[in-house]
Design a protein around this motif. Structure first.
Motif: not given
Length: 77
Positions: A30-44
């Motif tokens: 991801f280019e933006k950290k918040q997008d990565a956190v949101d996606y990672g939270r879903g995977v987690s």
């Protein structure tokens, strides 16, 4: 039993990666950290793992457990 983790880490070429704990390759970039956190939270949540978010310098910012926590808070049984 080792705990399952997913990490949001800075990419050396810019942007942020979501990686499985111990993994070399990114699950997604991801280019933006918040997008990565949101996606990672879903995977987690889906994998019932702990999400570990890192700062730009690589230090841990804030872990977030979604199951399998070896030390759950006493008020969460």
């Amino acid at each position: 039993m080792p705990r399952k983790t997913h990490h949001v880490v800075p990419n050396s070429d810019g942007g942020w990666d979501v990686k499985k704990g111990g993994g070399e390759r990114a699950i997604k970039h991801f280019e933006k950290k918040q997008d990565a956190v949101d996606y990672g939270r879903g995977v987690s949540k889906n994998q019932e793992s702990e999400l570990v978010v890192h700062k730009k310098d690589g230090t841990i910012q804030n872990p977030d457990s979604h199951g399998g926590d070896p030390c759950p808070p006493k008020d969460k049984k």
